[in-house]
Design a protein around this motif. Structure first.
Motif, PDB file in Angstrom:
ATOM      1  N   THR A   1       0.848  -1.196   0.000  1.00 26.88           N
ATOM      2  CA  THR A   1       0.000   0.000   0.000  1.00 26.88           C
ATOM      3  C   THR A   1       0.887   1.251   0.000  1.00 26.88           C
ATOM      4  O   THR A   1       0.544   2.260  -0.605  1.00 26.88           O
ATOM      5  N   PHE A   2       2.002   1.149   0.700  1.00 26.86           N
ATOM      6  CA  PHE A   2       2.990   2.238   0.779  1.00 26.86           C
ATOM      7  C   PHE A   2       2.364   3.559   1.216  1.00 26.86           C
ATOM      8  O   PHE A   2       2.621   4.609   0.651  1.00 26.86           O
ATOM      9  N   ASP A   3       1.542   3.455   2.253  1.00 31.26           N
ATOM     10  CA  ASP A   3       0.908   4.645   2.813  1.00 31.26           C
ATOM     11  C   ASP A   3       1.890   5.294   3.791  1.00 31.26           C
ATOM     12  O   ASP A   3       2.542   4.595   4.581  1.00 31.26           O
TER      13      ASP A   3
ATOM     14  N   PHE B   1       4.859   6.703   3.470  1.00 29.52           N
ATOM     15  CA  PHE B   1       6.124   6.012   3.169  1.00 29.52           C
ATOM     16  C   PHE B   1       7.138   6.112   4.325  1.00 29.52           C
ATOM     17  O   PHE B   1       7.464   7.199   4.799  1.00 29.52           O
ATOM     18  N   HIS B   2       7.598   4.970   4.770  1.00 24.12           N
ATOM     19  CA  HIS B   2       8.504   4.948   5.922  1.00 24.12           C
ATOM     20  C   HIS B   2       9.727   4.083   5.634  1.00 24.12           C
ATOM     21  O   HIS B   2       9.831   3.472   4.560  1.00 24.12           O
ATOM     22  N   GLU B   3      10.593   4.007   6.644  1.00 27.63           N
ATOM     23  CA  GLU B   3      11.853   3.282   6.517  1.00 27.63           C
ATOM     24  C   GLU B   3      11.655   1.818   6.096  1.00 27.63           C
ATOM     25  O   GLU B   3      12.414   1.271   5.298  1.00 27.63           O
TER      26      GLU B   3
ATOM     27  N   SER C   1       8.474 -10.261   5.649  1.00 25.21           N
ATOM     28  CA  SER C   1       8.319 -11.506   6.407  1.00 25.21           C
ATOM     29  C   SER C   1       6.995 -11.576   7.175  1.00 25.21           C
ATOM     30  O   SER C   1       6.603 -12.635   7.659  1.00 25.21           O
ATOM     31  N   ASP C   2       6.291 -10.428   7.295  1.00 21.43           N
ATOM     32  CA  ASP C   2       4.977 -10.476   7.958  1.00 21.43           C
ATOM     33  C   ASP C   2       3.986 -11.303   7.137  1.00 21.43           C
ATOM     34  O   ASP C   2       2.944 -11.717   7.639  1.00 21.43           O
ATOM     35  N   TRP C   3       4.324 -11.565   5.906  1.00 22.93           N
ATOM     36  CA  TRP C   3       3.443 -12.349   5.028  1.00 22.93           C
ATOM     37  C   TRP C   3       3.922 -13.795   4.866  1.00 22.93           C
ATOM     38  O   TRP C   3       3.454 -14.496   3.970  1.00 22.93           O
TER      39      TRP C   3
ATOM     40  N   ARG D   1      11.269  -8.164   7.761  1.00 18.26           N
ATOM     41  CA  ARG D   1      10.549  -6.896   7.882  1.00 18.26           C
ATOM     42  C   ARG D   1      11.327  -5.963   8.815  1.00 18.26           C
ATOM     43  O   ARG D   1      11.909  -6.424   9.799  1.00 18.26           O
ATOM     44  N   THR D   2      11.303  -4.683   8.527  1.00 14.47           N
ATOM     45  CA  THR D   2      11.970  -3.714   9.416  1.00 14.47           C
ATOM     46  C   THR D   2      11.170  -3.617  10.716  1.00 14.47           C
ATOM     47  O   THR D   2       9.952  -3.402  10.676  1.00 14.47           O
ATOM     48  N   LYS D   3      11.878  -3.760  11.809  1.00 13.75           N
ATOM     49  CA  LYS D   3      11.159  -3.804  13.103  1.00 13.75           C
ATOM     50  C   LYS D   3      10.725  -2.408  13.567  1.00 13.75           C
ATOM     51  O   LYS D   3      11.374  -1.408  13.286  1.00 13.75           O
ATOM     52  N   GLY D   4       9.607  -2.397  14.274  1.00 13.12           N
ATOM     53  CA  GLY D   4       9.186  -1.188  15.000  1.00 13.12           C
ATOM     54  C   GLY D   4       8.584  -0.064  14.175  1.00 13.12           C
ATOM     55  O   GLY D   4       8.472   1.058  14.661  1.00 13.12           O
ATOM     56  N   ILE D   5       8.211  -0.349  12.931  1.00 16.96           N
ATOM     57  CA  ILE D   5       7.569   0.723  12.146  1.00 16.96           C
ATOM     58  C   ILE D   5       6.520   0.129  11.215  1.00 16.96           C
ATOM     59  O   ILE D   5       6.701  -0.970  10.676  1.00 16.96           O
ATOM     60  N   SER D   6       5.412   0.837  11.074  1.00 14.26           N
ATOM     61  CA  SER D   6       4.386   0.441  10.093  1.00 14.26           C
ATOM     62  C   SER D   6       3.515   1.655   9.803  1.00 14.26           C
ATOM     63  O   SER D   6       3.498   2.615  10.588  1.00 14.26           O
ATOM     64  N   SER D   7       2.799   1.591   8.690  1.00 10.62           N
ATOM     65  CA  SER D   7       1.896   2.701   8.348  1.00 10.62           C
ATOM     66  C   SER D   7       0.822   2.835   9.421  1.00 10.62           C
ATOM     67  O   SER D   7       0.424   3.946   9.783  1.00 10.62           O
ATOM     68  N   THR D   8       0.352   1.696   9.917  1.00  7.91           N
ATOM     69  CA  THR D   8      -0.693   1.718  10.947  1.00  7.91           C
ATOM     70  C   THR D   8      -0.216   2.515  12.153  1.00  7.91           C
ATOM     71  O   THR D   8      -0.939   3.375  12.675  1.00  7.91           O
ATOM     72  N   GLN D   9       1.017   2.236  12.561  1.00  2.62           N
ATOM     73  CA  GLN D   9       1.584   2.945  13.721  1.00  2.62           C
ATOM     74  C   GLN D   9       1.635   4.454  13.456  1.00  2.62           C
ATOM     75  O   GLN D   9       1.249   5.256  14.303  1.00  2.62           O
ATOM     76  N   LEU D  10       2.096   4.812  12.265  1.00  4.62           N
ATOM     77  CA  LEU D  10       2.218   6.238  11.931  1.00  4.62           C
ATOM     78  C   LEU D  10       0.853   6.914  11.895  1.00  4.62           C
ATOM     79  O   LEU D  10       0.685   8.031  12.379  1.00  4.62           O
ATOM     80  N   ARG D  11      -0.124   6.198  11.315  1.00  5.70           N
ATOM     81  CA  ARG D  11      -1.473   6.777  11.235  1.00  5.70           C
ATOM     82  C   ARG D  11      -2.012   7.015  12.645  1.00  5.70           C
ATOM     83  O   ARG D  11      -2.599   8.055  12.932  1.00  5.70           O
ATOM     84  N   ASN D  12      -1.796   6.027  13.510  1.00  3.33           N
ATOM     85  CA  ASN D  12      -2.306   6.153  14.878  1.00  3.33           C
ATOM     86  C   ASN D  12      -1.633   7.295  15.626  1.00  3.33           C
ATOM     87  O   ASN D  12      -2.268   8.027  16.381  1.00  3.33           O
TER      88      ASN D  12
END
Ligand code: CTP
Length: 444
Positions: free
Chosen positions: A9-11, A13-15, A94-96, A114-125
């Motif tokens: 989805t690349f919402d 965009f993060h590390e 690797s989450d998939w 997968r890069t640990k400790g970051i996701s679009s969900t986290q950023l949105r929240n």
């Protein structure tokens, strides 16, 4: 040349996105990136994506790793893409793990760490905070919403209010909530927004009080049984810059939204007739639905669904409305036909608690018609038909489980982005209250 493909989805965009694209590119010479379309995300239950498709494509472009960017629009597209672009390697985080093994038949499948400790969900929240949503009532529909809320990120559905302490205690334990109260004022202090899922006659009071205390309101249908009350609620909401939504789930679902846009685009010519039916046969006459003093009856109970379809298609400015009902030996209507007249078209809605009928929606135009089979209010599949049967077009968009997640997600979006409800406009919701009021006045 080794061709690699990856999707996302690349919402925001993060590390993590940067790293996966880098790793994917390192796997070969040419990288194709599939970015999910808005509609695809919705149909697969990924709601609340913040950025538009164009912005997300820009994000990927800026990373500098993609040689080609495509849009992922439907389930099953990956196989088609791999064949079409003669892809050698499919790369995903690797989450998939294991989820894409079925693609091994077509190319190599690589799961990268997968890069640990970051996701679009986290950023949105982080950006929007978590909305504390409280439930008013603990009945059947409240239970459904509790389950559906798990699919909408950014909401903490952790609070319930009810009059019956036993019942709300049980609800709290069953759904692992944090807080319950039998005192509405106490309850309101704990939340940012309320979902009202109580009997019809209580909607207005609960909604009004919540709005006056500065809380956003998502209210079960019908919002009000009188036009003036609905107008008053919208007025308070506007004055206080709060979001007020009527929860007619159909109006927020992906297939219904697509259906309305298609119908209004002129594909069947001018719309001349809309016919919508919703019946729900009930036999236990001791229930609230059959109690006149609790505003029971087919129209109050069921008409919001067909009316929203009619109003979305023909507008809220009808010229006249007529009702033909069957009461049997009961105090409430067991079946009603609603006839809405417009300057150049007509609509009929059939609702019944005591009469069964095919629950379909038919939209007739000067060039063809659209048929949505039962249960059309959980819109998923529909056909556009013309004189020549060979011209029939078929559409399908998934309606996930109870489908309450769509309205909840839109409600949250409106709160976060300070936007008004684009799926059920204030005037449309008020028109529904007005029609119900006109019907009820016939037998007062
Ligand atoms: N990804 C990753 N490391 C992260 C986040 C994502 O490697 N920390 C990968 C995913 O595994 C996927 C790609 O990036 O291969 C695109 O994932 P996407 O779903 O867009 O990102 P998320 O941040 O996981 O989004 P969301 O929180 O909305 O699910």
């Amino acid at each position: 040349m080794i061709k690699v493909i990856t999707y996302g989805t690349f919402d925001l965009f993060h590390e993590g996105h940067y790293n996966i694209l880098k790793k994917a590119k390192e796997q070969g010479d040419y990288l194709i990136v599939g970015v999910t379309s808005e509609n695809y995300d919705k149909t697969r239950g990924k709601l609340n994506v913040k950025q538009s498709l164009i912005e997300r494509i820009e994000n990927v472009k800026k990373s500098g790793f993609a040689d080609k960017i495509i849009v992922e629009e439907y389930i099953g597209q990956k196989i088609e893409d791999i064949k079409k672009f003669k892809v050698d390697k499919f790369v995903i985080g690797s989450d998939w793990l294991g989820k894409f093994d079925y693609l091994k038949e077509y190319c190599e499948v690589i799961y990268v760490e997968r890069t640990k400790g970051i996701s679009s969900t986290q950023l949105r929240n982080k950006e929007r905070g978590i909305l504390k949503l409280g439930c008013v009532g603990a009945g059947r529909i409240a239970r459904r919403m509790c389950k559906e809320s798990k699919y909408v990120s950014g909401i903490n559905f952790d609070y319930v209010y009810g009059r019956n302490e036993e019942k709300i205690k049980e609800f709290t334990n069953k759904y692992d909530l944090n807080f319950y109260s039998t005192d509405y004022n106490e309850f309101l202090k704990e939340v940012d927004a309320v979902y009202i899922a109580t009997p019809h006659l209580t909607h207005y009071e609960f909604a009004k009080k919540a709005l006056e205390k500065g809380k956003h309101v998502l209210c079960e249908k019908p919002l009000c049984l009188e036009k003036a009350k609905a107008e008053e609620l919208y007025r308070i909401a506007k004055e206080r810059k709060l979001v007020l939504y009527e929860a007619i789930k159909t109006a927020y679902s992906p297939a219904f939204i697509r259906l309305i846009s298609l119908a209004k685009s002129g594909v069947i010519g001018e719309i001349k007739d809309v016919d919508a039916t919703f019946t729900k046969l009930m036999t236990d006459y001791s229930l609230r639905e059959f109690d006149k003093n609790q505003a029971g009856g087919s129209v109050t109970e069921l008409s919001t669904y067909p009316l929203i379809a009619i109003i979305k298609l023909l507008g809220y400015k009808y010229e006249d409305v007529e009702f033909v009902s069957y009461y049997g030996d009961k105090d409430v209507d067991l079946y009603t036909k609603i006839i809405l007249k417009y300057p150049n078209s007509i609509a009929t809605a059939q609702v019944g608690l005591g009469v069964k009928r095919e629950g379909e929606l038919i939209i007739s135009g000067t060039k063809g018609y659209i048929i949505v089979p039962a249960p059309w209010w959980k819109t998923e599949y529909f056909e556009i038909r013309f004189e020549n049967p060979n011209d029939t077009e078929k559409y399908f968009y998934k309606f996930e489980e109870d489908g309450l997640r769509y309205e909840l997600s839109e409600f949250l979006n409106s709160i976060v982005n300070h936007t008004s409800n684009i799926h059920i406009k204030e005037e449309e919701s008020i028109a529904i209250s007005e029609i119900i009021e006109k019907f009820r006045k016939l037998r007062l």
